[in-house]
Enzyme design. Structure first.
Site, PDB file in Angstrom:
ATOM      1  N   LEU A 335       5.265   6.937   7.933  1.00 15.82           N
ATOM      2  CA  LEU A 335       4.554   7.767   8.035  1.00 15.82           C
ATOM      3  C   LEU A 335       3.611   7.614   8.388  1.00 15.82           C
ATOM      4  O   LEU A 335       2.664   8.419   8.955  1.00 15.82           O
ATOM      5  CB  LEU A 335       5.168   9.538   7.755  1.00 15.82           C
ATOM      6  N   GLY A 338      -1.921   4.512   3.178  1.00  8.94           N
ATOM      7  CA  GLY A 338      -3.262   5.274   1.961  1.00  8.94           C
ATOM      8  C   GLY A 338      -3.644   3.735   0.701  1.00  8.94           C
ATOM      9  O   GLY A 338      -2.913   3.452   0.365  1.00  8.94           O
ATOM     10  N   GLY A 339      -4.483   4.484   0.190  1.00  9.81           N
ATOM     11  CA  GLY A 339      -4.712   3.688  -1.028  1.00  9.81           C
ATOM     12  C   GLY A 339      -3.914   3.525  -2.339  1.00  9.81           C
ATOM     13  O   GLY A 339      -4.001   2.318  -2.457  1.00  9.81           O
ATOM     14  N   PHE A 340      -3.103   4.348  -2.456  1.00 12.86           N
ATOM     15  CA  PHE A 340      -2.090   4.571  -3.204  1.00 12.86           C
ATOM     16  C   PHE A 340      -0.582   4.234  -3.218  1.00 12.86           C
ATOM     17  O   PHE A 340      -0.470   3.923  -3.890  1.00 12.86           O
ATOM     18  CB  PHE A 340      -1.966   6.392  -3.317  1.00 12.86           C
ATOM     19  N   GLY A 341      -0.599   3.959  -1.770  1.00  9.27           N
ATOM     20  CA  GLY A 341       0.486   2.723  -1.194  1.00  9.27           C
ATOM     21  C   GLY A 341       1.210   3.459  -0.116  1.00  9.27           C
ATOM     22  O   GLY A 341      -0.080   4.158   0.437  1.00  9.27           O
ATOM     23  N   VAL A 343       3.822   6.076   2.898  1.00  9.47           N
ATOM     24  CA  VAL A 343       4.530   7.341   2.796  1.00  9.47           C
ATOM     25  C   VAL A 343       5.895   6.735   4.540  1.00  9.47           C
ATOM     26  O   VAL A 343       5.546   6.635   5.032  1.00  9.47           O
ATOM     27  CB  VAL A 343       3.728   8.509   2.552  1.00  9.47           C
ATOM     28  N   LYS A 357       6.808   9.182  -1.175  1.00 12.86           N
ATOM     29  CA  LYS A 357       4.807   8.363  -1.347  1.00 12.86           C
ATOM     30  C   LYS A 357       5.646   7.146  -2.216  1.00 12.86           C
ATOM     31  O   LYS A 357       5.563   7.528  -3.277  1.00 12.86           O
ATOM     32  CB  LYS A 357       4.351   9.077  -1.573  1.00 12.86           C
ATOM     33  N   ASP A 455      -9.706  17.323  -5.543  1.00 11.29           N
ATOM     34  CA  ASP A 455      -9.792  15.910  -3.906  1.00 11.29           C
ATOM     35  C   ASP A 455      -9.448  16.764  -2.987  1.00 11.29           C
ATOM     36  O   ASP A 455      -8.079  16.536  -2.226  1.00 11.29           O
ATOM     37  CB  ASP A 455      -8.849  14.845  -4.345  1.00 11.29           C
TER      38      ASP A 455
END
Length: 633
Positions: A335, A338-341, A343, A357, A455
């Site tokens: 989907l 991002g910087g986190f990983g 989705v 995620k 955030d």
């Protein structure tokens, strides 16, 4: 099994033979290799500014950043911007207080040479500077006095008519103008404006309004950051005036013998690594247990396991990594990322759709993973995304949320649209703004433990099939007791463009739930305008910083001229959103309303909404004529 292994080894040795040939070719052709700034210092000490890094670079290093700093043998380093050198007095995260010494000497003498200076910084696609507060003055040819006075007197400008050859016009309360409307005999300059309210109010003269100190803020563009950390140089194309990423090649300093040694060492190291991997496969039980035992003893693993054990009553269902792979059909339907990983879309065994995620390797003690599970697990609200479950297995981490069919808010407010048509009409935008406000009100007041999000931005607002907003991504959240009004925090957290000023400049006030209020206000202003709050692509200079432009229209009781308003009801919704947001982005945290008050503003009568004071600091992006989100937020 032996034949497979033998074939695998032969294939790998063939690959590395090709690797050696390629490695020699790289040394001897092209006369070098792509470099990631081999001669540049990534982080360096610089007097009272302490640690500095990109976009700043030492004056002794060539082209290693965007802003040159002279650190040698001085407590107060010298910062060079557009060829002008400033004395750097102190630094607070993304702000530096500067002193323009030569300007100070001129101000002491009330010298007309003061107005040969100009603090306006040219717009660059790589970096945006903000110098605040500043005063715009119009320097006009004395020979055109009658024409100039006709224009400026009609706009309530004050004049300074002492200097030979030119007259100055200024108004400290006006920050917006159309360059095309200014008489051709005039040019504008920007000089630092004093923060002394008494000097502003008693009409003590132009020189008393000016100072030689100013606050510098900066924001590096995403394109430039990506370019720099990929080994490139951020440049501006002289033809198109657009961003350009240039890659350079450097010569290898060693001789051919050194090259051979390096190549052989790399080859042997890789071979050793392959043999170890093969040994792990053949002796899987023993080596796998050793590996898992070592991993389970790492600090982040222990911290997270301890948290999950101590908060079992709050934590949602725990899934294994194999179950995560199964629910996502081996991560087939992506989907976003991002910087986190990444989705992925998934399905639980009961048929319920979810968004999974999958996190990258965690930093430090796994704080973001803990924050996410701890925060959302304590919530139950229509405007807060639901955490269905999580996975924590070795170094594999994943968070499983309810699925939001319409994705995140940012794709509905920034995408291109035809003139007069919005992606979402005003009643829906208004309900989204109201829903987010209610969600934040719940986090701040409705939970047994107060949750500060830190955030809030369009990317973290998800929309269900009915466009009901859900606050998500609690990786930076902080839990505190309700009675605590101020929280302690090491370092800044948040996203440029939405960060409250007190988070990066602590002398402005304590960090509290009012920091979320600021982020909310900046986000709703972007919803109202259908654009970023700072936009160098607009046609008119006065509209570069959207909140200033909006405030000016509110102040003069003018039409907001926003896209897509069809009737009086929509006009009222838009005006309530703008007024509430301008209250939310006040620089002083104590001047901002609570989220309960924001909900009351949005739901109440427009006639009772007062116009807020003008925020003192600007967002760290730039002023209207070339200056930042200072994207303080």
């Amino acid at each position: 099994m032996f034949l497979c292994t033998k074939g695998f080894i032969m294939d790998m040795f063939s690959c590395f033979f090709v690797f050696i040939l390629f490695h020699f070719w790289c040394f001897d052709s092209a006369q070098g290799q792509n470099t990631s700034h081999p001669n540049c210092t990534k982080e360096f000490q610089c007097g009272n500014l302490r640690n500095l890094s990109f976009p700043f670079y030492k004056s002794t290093e060539l082209d290693c950043g965007l802003s040159k700093v002279y650190c040698e043998d001085t407590e107060n380093p010298i910062l060079e911007l557009n060829g002008v050198k400033y004395q750097a007095l102190e630094k607070a995260d993304v702000f530096i207080r500067l002193k323009y010494t030569s300007l100070g000497e001129l101000l002491k003498k009330n010298s007309c040479e003061t107005f040969d200076k100009n603090f306006s910084i040219a717009i660059s696609p790589s970096i945006t500077y903000g110098l605040d507060p500043s005063l715009t003055l119009f320097k006009c040819n004395r020979s055109q006095k009658s024409r100039n006075e006709e224009f400026f007197n009609s706009s309530s400008y004050q004049s300074y008519n002492v200097c030979d050859g030119f007259i100055l016009y200024y108004n400290i309360s006006i920050h917006y103008y159309q360059v095309s409307e200014i008489p051709s005999s005039c040019s504008f300059i920007q000089l630092p404006l004093t923060s002394n309210s008494e000097a502003k109010s008693n009409g003590s003269g132009l020189f008393h309004l000016l100072t030689d100190e100013v606050i510098l803020g900066w924001t590096v563009s995403d394109e430039c950051n990506q370019c720099y950390y990929a080994g490139g140089r951020c440049q501006t194309d002289n033809t198109t005036n657009k961003f350009h990423c240039a890659y350079t090649f450097v010569l290898d300093a060693g001789n051919r013998k050194t090259k051979v040694i390096v190549t052989v060492a790399v080859f042997l190291g890789c071979c050793a690594g392959i043999l170890i991997l093969l040994l792990c496969f053949r002796k899987k039980t023993f080596w796998y247990k050793c590996l898992m035992f070592w991993e389970s003893k790492t600090e982040d693993h222990r911290n997270i396991e301890a948290f999950l054990k101590n908060n079992g009553s709050y934590a949602p269902k725990r899934y294994t990594y194999s179950e995560v792979k199964e629910m996502t059909t081996r991560f087939k339907n992506k989907l976003g990322q991002g910087g986190f990983g990444n989705v992925y879309r998934g399905n639980l065994q009961n048929g319920k759709h979810v968004a999974v995620k999958v996190l990258n390797e965690l930093k430090g003690s796994g704080e973001e993973f803990i924050n996410e599970v701890a925060s959302i697990s304590r919530t139950s609200h229509v405007n807060i995304v639901s955490l269905v479950g999580f996975c924590f297995e070795g170094h594999k981490r994943a968070l499983i949320y309810e699925f939001m069919p319409n994705g995140s808010l940012e794709k509905f407010i920034y995408e291109e649209r035809s003139d007069g048509i919005r992606q979402l009409d005003w009643p829906i935008l208004y309900q989204i703004a109201l829903g987010i406000a209610r969600g934040l009100e719940y986090l701040h007041r409705g939970c047994t433990t107060r949750i500060l999000h830190f955030d809030i931005k369009p990317h973290n607002i998800l929309l269900d099939e009915d466009f009901c907003p859900k606050i998500s991504d609690f990786g930076l959240a902080k839990l505190c007791m309700k009675k605590e009004s101020i929280v302690s925090m090491l370092g800044a957290r948040g996203t440029i463009g939405y960060i409250a000023p007190e988070i990066v400049c602590r002398n402005l006030g304590g960090v509290s739930h009012k920091s979320d209020v600021y982020s909310y206000g900046m986000m709703v202003l972007e919803m109202v305008g259908g654009r970023k709050n700072v936009d160098v692509g607009v046609d008119r200079t006065s509209e570069i910083y959207f909140p200033h432009w909006l405030y000016r229209r509110i102040e003069l009781d003018e039409e907001l001229q926003l896209i897509g308003i069809m009737n009086e009801e929509e006009k009222e919704c838009a005006r309530k959103m703008v007024l509430a947001s301008l209250w939310c982005i006040q620089t002083d945290p104590s001047s901002r309303p609570s989220m309960s008050k924001v909900v009351e503003m949005l739901e109440g009568n427009l006639d009772f909404l007062q116009i807020p004071p003008k925020p003192y600091l600007y967002s760290s992006s730039r002023t209207e004529v070339g200056s930042s989100e200072v994207e303080l937020a």
